[in-house]
Design a protein around this motif. Sequence first.
Motif, PDB file in Angstrom:
ATOM      1  N   ILE A 109       0.849  -1.187   0.000  1.00 55.37           N
ATOM      2  CA  ILE A 109       0.000   0.000   0.000  1.00 55.37           C
ATOM      3  C   ILE A 109       0.885   1.237   0.000  1.00 55.37           C
ATOM      4  CG2 ILE A 109      -1.912  -1.131   1.153  1.00 55.37           C
ATOM      5  CD1 ILE A 109      -1.026   0.154   3.753  1.00 55.37           C
ATOM      6  N   GLY A 110       0.400   2.313  -0.601  1.00 51.78           N
ATOM      7  CA  GLY A 110       1.140   3.572  -0.626  1.00 51.78           C
ATOM      8  C   GLY A 110       0.956   4.336   0.670  1.00 51.78           C
ATOM      9  N   ILE A 111       2.041   4.927   1.172  1.00 52.22           N
ATOM     10  CA  ILE A 111       2.008   5.679   2.432  1.00 52.22           C
ATOM     11  C   ILE A 111       2.760   6.985   2.234  1.00 52.22           C
ATOM     12  CG2 ILE A 111       2.657   5.676   4.871  1.00 52.22           C
ATOM     13  CD1 ILE A 111       2.614   2.613   4.756  1.00 52.22           C
ATOM     14  N   LEU A 112       2.151   8.083   2.668  1.00 50.31           N
ATOM     15  CA  LEU A 112       2.859   9.368   2.671  1.00 50.31           C
ATOM     16  C   LEU A 112       2.381  10.207   3.849  1.00 50.31           C
ATOM     17  CD1 LEU A 112       1.072  12.050   1.654  1.00 50.31           C
ATOM     18  CD2 LEU A 112       1.380  11.014  -0.567  1.00 50.31           C
ATOM     19  N   THR A 113       3.249  11.129   4.299  1.00 48.19           N
ATOM     20  CA  THR A 113       2.901  12.080   5.346  1.00 48.19           C
ATOM     21  C   THR A 113       3.086  13.482   4.783  1.00 48.19           C
ATOM     22  OG1 THR A 113       5.159  11.917   6.213  1.00 48.19           O
ATOM     23  CG2 THR A 113       3.480  10.582   7.274  1.00 48.19           C
ATOM     24  N   VAL A 114       2.151  14.355   5.082  1.00 44.04           N
ATOM     25  CA  VAL A 114       2.171  15.713   4.547  1.00 44.04           C
ATOM     26  C   VAL A 114       1.831  16.692   5.667  1.00 44.04           C
ATOM     27  CG1 VAL A 114      -0.228  15.487   3.797  1.00 44.04           C
ATOM     28  CG2 VAL A 114       1.210  17.232   2.763  1.00 44.04           C
ATOM     29  N   SER A 149      -5.267  18.356  -1.135  1.00 44.46           N
ATOM     30  CA  SER A 149      -5.228  19.584  -0.329  1.00 44.46           C
ATOM     31  C   SER A 149      -6.453  19.703   0.572  1.00 44.46           C
ATOM     32  CB  SER A 149      -5.134  20.802  -1.251  1.00 44.46           C
ATOM     33  OG  SER A 149      -6.257  20.881  -2.112  1.00 44.46           O
ATOM     34  N   GLU A 150      -7.546  19.047   0.214  1.00 46.39           N
ATOM     35  CA  GLU A 150      -8.771  19.121   1.013  1.00 46.39           C
ATOM     36  C   GLU A 150      -8.941  17.936   1.951  1.00 46.39           C
ATOM     37  OE1 GLU A 150     -11.178  21.449  -2.583  1.00 46.39           O
ATOM     38  OE2 GLU A 150     -11.865  19.468  -1.872  1.00 46.39           O
ATOM     39  N   LEU A 151      -7.996  17.014   1.939  1.00 46.10           N
ATOM     40  CA  LEU A 151      -8.102  15.849   2.818  1.00 46.10           C
ATOM     41  C   LEU A 151      -8.045  16.256   4.291  1.00 46.10           C
ATOM     42  CD1 LEU A 151      -5.963  12.957   1.250  1.00 46.10           C
ATOM     43  CD2 LEU A 151      -8.416  12.949   1.701  1.00 46.10           C
ATOM     44  N   LYS A 152      -8.922  15.673   5.085  1.00 45.19           N
ATOM     45  CA  LYS A 152      -8.962  15.884   6.519  1.00 45.19           C
ATOM     46  C   LYS A 152      -8.780  14.540   7.220  1.00 45.19           C
ATOM     47  CE  LYS A 152      -9.981  20.216   5.853  1.00 45.19           C
ATOM     48  NZ  LYS A 152      -8.952  21.261   6.063  1.00 45.19           N
ATOM     49  N   PRO A 153      -8.382  14.576   8.505  1.00 43.95           N
ATOM     50  CA  PRO A 153      -8.245  13.305   9.232  1.00 43.95           C
ATOM     51  C   PRO A 153      -9.528  12.476   9.175  1.00 43.95           C
ATOM     52  CG  PRO A 153      -7.266  15.085  10.496  1.00 43.95           C
ATOM     53  CD  PRO A 153      -7.946  15.729   9.320  1.00 43.95           C
ATOM     54  N   PHE A 154      -9.334  11.169   8.952  1.00 45.44           N
ATOM     55  CA  PHE A 154     -10.395  10.164   8.901  1.00 45.44           C
ATOM     56  C   PHE A 154     -11.260  10.280   7.637  1.00 45.44           C
ATOM     57  CE2 PHE A 154      -9.276   8.726  12.967  1.00 45.44           C
ATOM     58  CZ  PHE A 154      -9.078   9.828  13.791  1.00 45.44           C
ATOM     59  N   VAL A 179      -2.929   6.979   3.279  1.00 46.87           N
ATOM     60  CA  VAL A 179      -2.685   5.619   2.795  1.00 46.87           C
ATOM     61  C   VAL A 179      -3.489   5.415   1.514  1.00 46.87           C
ATOM     62  CG1 VAL A 179      -2.940   3.172   3.304  1.00 46.87           C
ATOM     63  CG2 VAL A 179      -2.285   4.756   5.120  1.00 46.87           C
ATOM     64  N   ALA A 180      -2.822   4.899   0.476  1.00 49.24           N
ATOM     65  CA  ALA A 180      -3.477   4.659  -0.820  1.00 49.24           C
ATOM     66  C   ALA A 180      -3.327   3.194  -1.201  1.00 49.24           C
ATOM     67  CB  ALA A 180      -2.870   5.552  -1.902  1.00 49.24           C
ATOM     68  N   GLN A 181      -4.386   2.645  -1.754  1.00 46.80           N
ATOM     69  CA  GLN A 181      -4.364   1.237  -2.165  1.00 46.80           C
ATOM     70  C   GLN A 181      -5.015   1.092  -3.534  1.00 46.80           C
ATOM     71  OE1 GLN A 181      -6.202  -1.409   0.639  1.00 46.80           O
ATOM     72  NE2 GLN A 181      -5.346  -3.243  -0.298  1.00 46.80           N
ATOM     73  N   GLU A 228      -2.451   7.412 -20.583  1.00 45.15           N
ATOM     74  CA  GLU A 228      -2.495   6.829 -21.917  1.00 45.15           C
ATOM     75  C   GLU A 228      -2.333   5.317 -21.903  1.00 45.15           C
ATOM     76  OE1 GLU A 228      -0.251   8.746 -20.734  1.00 45.15           O
ATOM     77  OE2 GLU A 228       1.770   7.931 -20.998  1.00 45.15           O
ATOM     78  N   ARG A 229      -1.970   4.752 -20.785  1.00 43.12           N
ATOM     79  CA  ARG A 229      -1.703   3.322 -20.740  1.00 43.12           C
ATOM     80  C   ARG A 229      -2.798   2.534 -20.009  1.00 43.12           C
ATOM     81  NH1 ARG A 229       3.298   2.063 -22.437  1.00 43.12           N
ATOM     82  NH2 ARG A 229       4.892   3.696 -22.503  1.00 43.12           N
ATOM     83  N   GLU A 230      -3.327   3.094 -18.930  1.00 40.21           N
ATOM     84  CA  GLU A 230      -4.211   2.297 -18.093  1.00 40.21           C
ATOM     85  C   GLU A 230      -5.081   3.187 -17.218  1.00 40.21           C
ATOM     86  OE1 GLU A 230      -1.918  -0.053 -15.413  1.00 40.21           O
ATOM     87  OE2 GLU A 230      -0.773   1.658 -14.681  1.00 40.21           O
ATOM     88  N   GLN A 231      -5.993   2.522 -16.522  1.00 40.14           N
ATOM     89  CA  GLN A 231      -6.824   3.167 -15.518  1.00 40.14           C
ATOM     90  C   GLN A 231      -6.559   2.521 -14.171  1.00 40.14           C
ATOM     91  OE1 GLN A 231     -10.844   2.757 -16.964  1.00 40.14           O
ATOM     92  NE2 GLN A 231     -10.786   4.742 -17.979  1.00 40.14           N
ATOM     93  N   LYS A 232      -6.546   3.359 -13.127  1.00 35.81           N
ATOM     94  CA  LYS A 232      -6.348   2.856 -11.772  1.00 35.81           C
ATOM     95  C   LYS A 232      -7.463   3.384 -10.884  1.00 35.81           C
ATOM     96  CE  LYS A 232      -1.275   2.905 -11.841  1.00 35.81           C
ATOM     97  NZ  LYS A 232      -0.072   3.520 -11.223  1.00 35.81           N
ATOM     98  N   GLN A 233      -7.899   2.550  -9.967  1.00 38.15           N
ATOM     99  CA  GLN A 233      -8.836   2.987  -8.942  1.00 38.15           C
ATOM    100  C   GLN A 233      -8.115   2.916  -7.604  1.00 38.15           C
ATOM    101  OE1 GLN A 233     -13.157   2.037  -9.229  1.00 38.15           O
ATOM    102  NE2 GLN A 233     -12.476   0.484 -10.683  1.00 38.15           N
ATOM    103  N   LEU A 234      -7.958   4.072  -6.964  1.00 38.59           N
ATOM    104  CA  LEU A 234      -7.242   4.151  -5.692  1.00 38.59           C
ATOM    105  C   LEU A 234      -8.215   4.468  -4.569  1.00 38.59           C
ATOM    106  CD1 LEU A 234      -4.047   6.207  -6.648  1.00 38.59           C
ATOM    107  CD2 LEU A 234      -4.392   3.739  -6.738  1.00 38.59           C
ATOM    108  N   ALA A 235      -8.059   3.729  -3.481  1.00 36.36           N
ATOM    109  CA  ALA A 235      -8.811   4.024  -2.263  1.00 36.36           C
ATOM    110  C   ALA A 235      -7.877   4.770  -1.314  1.00 36.36           C
ATOM    111  CB  ALA A 235      -9.308   2.735  -1.615  1.00 36.36           C
ATOM    112  N   LEU A 236      -8.268   5.983  -0.900  1.00 33.03           N
ATOM    113  CA  LEU A 236      -7.450   6.826  -0.033  1.00 33.03           C
ATOM    114  C   LEU A 236      -8.056   6.885   1.365  1.00 33.03           C
ATOM    115  CD1 LEU A 236      -6.715   9.875  -2.379  1.00 33.03           C
ATOM    116  CD2 LEU A 236      -5.322   7.834  -2.046  1.00 33.03           C
ATOM    117  N   LYS A 237      -7.205   6.760   2.375  1.00 32.61           N
ATOM    118  CA  LYS A 237      -7.612   6.921   3.768  1.00 32.61           C
ATOM    119  C   LYS A 237      -6.615   7.861   4.440  1.00 32.61           C
ATOM    120  CE  LYS A 237      -9.454   2.210   4.096  1.00 32.61           C
ATOM    121  NZ  LYS A 237      -9.371   0.910   4.827  1.00 32.61           N
TER     122      LYS A 237
END
Length: 449
Positions: A123-128, A168-173, A207-209, A183-192
């Motif tokens: 899963i993708g993880i970042l802190t901002v 930029s508009e993401l809030k906790p929870f 967290v992105a999956q 041009e190559r593909e489509q992705k569906q990401l779930a963000l928490k």
Amino acid sequence: MVSSNFYYLLIVRVVFIGASAFLSAYSFVQKEYLFGSLLLLFFGIQLVLLLHYFNQTNRTIAYLFKAMKNEDFTLRFPKETNLKSLNELNSSLNLLNDTVQDLYLKNEAKEKYYQEIIKQADIGILTVNHEGHILFANPTMERLLNHSPLNHIKQLEQVDEKLYPLFSELKPFDRKLVELTNEREQKQLALKSRGIVLNEQELLLVVAQDIDKELDEKQTESWVRLIRVLTHEIMNTITPITSISDTIMKYFMKNGKAISSADLEESHIKNTVKGLDVIRNQGGNLMDFVQSYRTLLSVPEPDRTLVKGVDLVNKIKLLMESQSQKSKIDFSVECTPPDLELFIDEKQVSQILLNLCKNAIQSVAETGEGEVQLIALQENDTKLIEVRDNGPGIPEELLEEIFVPFFTTKTEGTGIGLSLSKRVMQLHGGSLKVHSIPNSETIFRLTFA
């Protein structure tokens, strides 16, 4: 032990200083100026020694904490000095230094261990922070967002213009679902997201999956379960055919013996011929259908070996050469980098590529200027194989249907080729996806883990 000696020496020095001051004052009162001056000098010396003693101790402790602050644990204090109390202090400070160093090394090892786990996470993880600066992003997050390195969320505008306002508009929870298209593909990401505090600084952990893979696997598992049920039901339909055969046999048997031709009725003969013809046709069709199901269900586990990308694409080109020349199609192959290697089951993947290339050639055969490309490449750490064509493409409403078992738009074939190919790629830990722009290009993309 250190504190008791320290206090004993301090008391002795204070007593000497007090006594010196008292006797000096008394001597001056008694007009013993010489003796009073000597006592006053002694008082000054004692005071200087006391200050020196304190400064020496303070400097020693200050050196230690400064070294700790700079993460320097090589500082050692001498255990043998002229002052016994200082020796004991130095020993204690060395022990404290060793203890803190041990804790620091353990914490550093744990930090590296956790960082490695985060880097290897699926899963993708970042802190901002509040200013939008990205303090940490693991490789999976960079791969999902298709941008490296990630330093600020404004960079996400380069990936997809809707990503920056979303982050930029993401809030906790918060929980968001975003679809990325390139041009190559489509992705569906779930963000928490959730809020955390690190070093007295409020941060947002995101967290992105990629849920495409999960959806694909669940869809395939559902189809596998359905196929098992259908196979069972289809086999059950063969039982009545067997019963018809038994009925026909009774026309020719009596008391366990075959009857003579004279005893046969003309209607029985006609019914027998009709029944056998029906049994033959229906039995053949059903068995072919069942065999198609079994093929999809019994895909063997890949027998993987390292295969050179150049050899693989050239092999496919050679096998497709006669068909491409017959259809007057420009069929080309490419491998980037030239030394690309794939850890795959060569037979299974070759069969997928042959099927995709065959479909692509059939698709562009009537365009007049048909082109089919087979490309093996590497993007960052991901290895890919693409089959491209400039044919009429796949209608949007059919993009979700083409991987469904037995779905086909052709008059010939069973319709399990693409679903079987997708199953093989899942067993490889990868995926098979399609991107199509009508009358422009169609890309089937094999992604390997």
